[in-house]
Design an enzyme around this catalytic site. Sequence first.
Site, short mmCIF file in Angstrom:
data_model
loop_
_atom_site.label_atom_id
_atom_site.label_comp_id
_atom_site.label_asym_id
_atom_site.label_seq_id
_atom_site.Cartn_x
_atom_site.Cartn_y
_atom_site.Cartn_z
CG HIS A 47 2.69 0.76 5.57
ND1 HIS A 47 2.27 1.01 3.94
CD2 HIS A 47 3.61 1.00 5.45
CE1 HIS A 47 3.78 1.51 3.05
NE2 HIS A 47 4.55 0.91 4.04
CD GLU A 78 0.36 -2.53 3.33
OE1 GLU A 78 0.56 -1.23 3.29
OE2 GLU A 78 -0.54 -3.20 2.74
CG HIS A 200 -3.04 3.00 -1.67
ND1 HIS A 200 -2.34 2.76 -1.34
CD2 HIS A 200 -3.78 4.07 -1.86
CE1 HIS A 200 -2.29 4.26 -0.37
NE2 HIS A 200 -2.58 5.15 -1.06
#
Length: 249
Positions: A47, A78, A200
């Site tokens: 990410h 991401e 998450h």
Amino acid sequence: MAPAMTKLSVNINKVATLRNTRPLDLPSVVKAARLCLEAGAEGITVHPRPDQRHIRSHDVDDVARLLKDYPRAEYNIEGNPFFDEYMRHAERVRPKQCTLVPDTVEASTSDHGWDLARDAERLRPVIAELKSFGCRVSLFMDADSACIPLVRELGADRIELYTAPYAESFGTPLQGPTVAQYRQAALIAAEEGLGVNAGHDLSQDNLGAFLTGVPNVLEVSIGHALIAEALEVGLPETVRRYLRICTSS
């Protein structure tokens, strides 16, 4: 038809965070990714953010080169597609999956899903461009969002359920109702022909209960807890433990 087994994609951002505290390639992001893949992880997630506080531009390319040695594994990038460098990364390395997240520049971590009532028309051309690169597109979504049915209409292929609220409820009286909410979101997505990912704050402690309660989760992306747990037993063993949870839940 039997449900598909949940795949594990390891987010290696925290490896880069530690490396960036010194002007050394230690720990090595590429070596960490290789250890995860050799242990059986089905994918690697990065990410990158504009401030490059963890994953840097060269890491995106380095991991892409590594994954050429692991054709069965998927590369998942991401990020917020409205940061120019995100789209440049996607065009350059053509990851298997692009997970679009509505992060702001100052956000310390992802903390909410897309508001498609506000952002749908901005996302539509971005999704089309990513699809033209050959990428599968997943939108980061809250489980209580009423907009999940719009995701397919925008051209995306999957949603990734933001699971921090589930992690916060784990082990409390709210766990049952929260899992039920995620289950309903997954069922709505399936009705719309969307695949379901999740991520998450998932950990070895809470992952099994999530996968037992929420049907047909195709992929979990796990980084923070996995890297922290690996400090105790090592990356390969930690990955193997997560894989056992994914296959037994």
